[in-house]
Design a protein around this motif. Structure first.
Motif, PDB file in Angstrom:
ATOM      1  N   SER A 227     -28.761   3.650 -49.259  1.00  0.00           N
ATOM      2  CA  SER A 227     -28.097   3.165 -50.288  1.00  0.00           C
ATOM      3  C   SER A 227     -26.487   2.943 -50.349  1.00  0.00           C
ATOM      4  O   SER A 227     -25.897   3.878 -49.242  1.00  0.00           O
ATOM      5  CB  SER A 227     -28.543   4.229 -51.829  1.00  0.00           C
ATOM      6  OG  SER A 227     -27.813   3.996 -52.723  1.00  0.00           O
ATOM      7  N   ASP A 229     -23.975   4.148 -51.927  1.00  0.00           N
ATOM      8  CA  ASP A 229     -23.420   5.538 -52.102  1.00  0.00           C
ATOM      9  C   ASP A 229     -24.148   6.725 -51.673  1.00  0.00           C
ATOM     10  O   ASP A 229     -24.166   7.866 -52.259  1.00  0.00           O
ATOM     11  CB  ASP A 229     -23.340   5.479 -53.808  1.00  0.00           C
ATOM     12  CG  ASP A 229     -24.310   5.408 -54.562  1.00  0.00           C
ATOM     13  OD1 ASP A 229     -25.452   4.826 -53.987  1.00  0.00           O
ATOM     14  OD2 ASP A 229     -24.571   5.778 -55.574  1.00  0.00           O
ATOM     15  N   VAL A 248     -20.023  10.396 -47.676  1.00  0.00           N
ATOM     16  CA  VAL A 248     -20.577   9.620 -48.711  1.00  0.00           C
ATOM     17  C   VAL A 248     -20.015   8.215 -48.294  1.00  0.00           C
ATOM     18  O   VAL A 248     -19.037   7.886 -47.855  1.00  0.00           O
ATOM     19  CB  VAL A 248     -19.521   9.805 -50.235  1.00  0.00           C
ATOM     20  CG1 VAL A 248     -20.186   8.930 -51.218  1.00  0.00           C
ATOM     21  CG2 VAL A 248     -19.742  11.389 -50.626  1.00  0.00           C
ATOM     22  N   GLY A 249     -21.211   7.233 -48.491  1.00  0.00           N
ATOM     23  CA  GLY A 249     -21.165   5.856 -48.317  1.00  0.00           C
ATOM     24  C   GLY A 249     -21.914   5.484 -47.227  1.00  0.00           C
ATOM     25  O   GLY A 249     -21.871   6.269 -46.241  1.00  0.00           O
ATOM     26  N   SER A 303     -30.605   7.811 -50.987  1.00  0.00           N
ATOM     27  CA  SER A 303     -29.361   8.084 -51.507  1.00  0.00           C
ATOM     28  C   SER A 303     -29.146   9.326 -51.269  1.00  0.00           C
ATOM     29  O   SER A 303     -27.968   9.808 -51.498  1.00  0.00           O
ATOM     30  CB  SER A 303     -29.618   7.783 -53.167  1.00  0.00           C
ATOM     31  OG  SER A 303     -30.901   8.660 -53.410  1.00  0.00           O
TER      32      SER A 303
END
Length: 325
Positions: A227, A229, A248-249, A303
């Protein structure tokens, strides 16, 4: 001296012990109540472990809670107990609450991110969708955001379907207060739990795609399954190297994962496994267990990546754990 509570596989010995107790009983009947207490504890042991584990996120601490529960239960006058299952759950809940408050202080000084202890679970856990959801790594992390009493109330009500009166006795609150706590906890969890239901097939497919991309060094393939994020959390406990803060990312996570593999001078093997009721990956380096990777899926893409490397949290990965509601 440590007194070990009886294991489930000791049932046959206990039945024999109960029979002998009846045959050799004295005027006080001392053997009977102890045998009955032991039988009740063994019968509900998996349930009690599950309650403690869901409240604590640690199998080791859950076992300690069972130890404390057994010691208290062994001293109870069974003639005064109306519902033995409920009474055992009450003792376990109170002991787990005490330990949960202690754990909270411990986690404040924990090195890096703290993740729940992964369990290699039996197939029947995955078949019980509600139980599997409640012990998933993603949900256990959501439960970590609740206050101790909120967590106890949520677990006992939403997972084990206990009545408000029973829960009130366990947490030493009024039934009215428990209803309010349950409502607040449900809203809190609903705002943070994974979006939408994910089937076991979807989880396996996403993990298989992740595994292929990692094995072949396919950056785009990895980006396709992550995902945008996505969050990567690593738990080395200060013993093994792991990311100290959440990454994150998709681009950062993918490059970190693939970049870390380039630096490895060891043979790596990834195997699928059933962890906390859901598909996961077990990573071995030069044949030795190194990491358990669990995932959270939202809208079919990964995610959340939860990589547990702390060896103290991997001790139960060599055998299956039975969870029960």
């Amino acid at each position: 001296m440590r007194v070990t509570p009886p294991e489930p596989n000791e049932r046959e010995k206990l039945v024999t012990s109960e029979k002998n107790g009846r045959e050799q009983g004295d005027a006080t009947g001392g053997g009977g109540p102890v045998d009955a207490a032991t039988e009740d504890f063994v019968a509900h042991r998996n349930l009690l472990f599950t309650v403690a584990y869901e409240m604590l996120g640690s199998a080791a601490d859950a076992e300690d809670v069972l130890q404390e529960t057994w010691l208290k239960w062994a001293g109870v006058d069974l003639g005064t107990v109306r519902d033995r299952r409920a009474y055992l759950v009450r003792i376990t809940t109170r002991q787990a609450l005490n330990r949960l408050r202690t754990l909270g202080r411990r986690k404040e000084s924990y090195v890096g991110s703290w993740l729940p202890e992964p369990l290699l679970t039996t197939p029947d856990v995955a078949e019980d969708v509600e139980l599997a959801d409640s012990v998933s790594m993603a949900m256990m992390l959501v439960l970590e955001t609740l206050a101790p009493v909120e967590r106890a109330v949520f677990v006992l009500r939403e997972v084990f379907d206990l009545g408000y009166d029973e829960i009130a006795e366990a947490v030493e609150k009024s039934p009215a207060a428990v209803r309010q706590i349950a409502h607040r906890a449900r809203a809190h969890v609903a705002a943070r739990r994974p979006r939408g239901e994910v089937s076991a097939t979807q989880s396996r497919e996403a993990l298989a795609a992740f595994q292929r991309a990692v094995a072949t060094g396919d950056l785009q393939g990895l980006l396709d399954v992550l995902s945008p994020d996505v969050v990567l959390l690593g738990d080395g406990g200060g013993i093994k190297q792991a990311v100290l803060r959440p990454i994150v990312g998709a681009d950062k996570v993918a490059r970190l994962v693939l970049g870390g593999l380039v630096k490895l001078d060891m043979e790596m093997r990834m195997d699928p496994a059933q962890v906390n009721g859901h598909p996961a990956l077990v990573i071995r380096l030069d044949g030795e267990l190194d990491t358990v990777v669990a995932v959270r899926l939202d809208d079919g893409r990964i995610s959340g990546l939860y990589a547990v490397r702390n060896p103290e949290k991997l001790t139960r990965m060599g055998r299956q754990t039975t969870l029960h509601r």
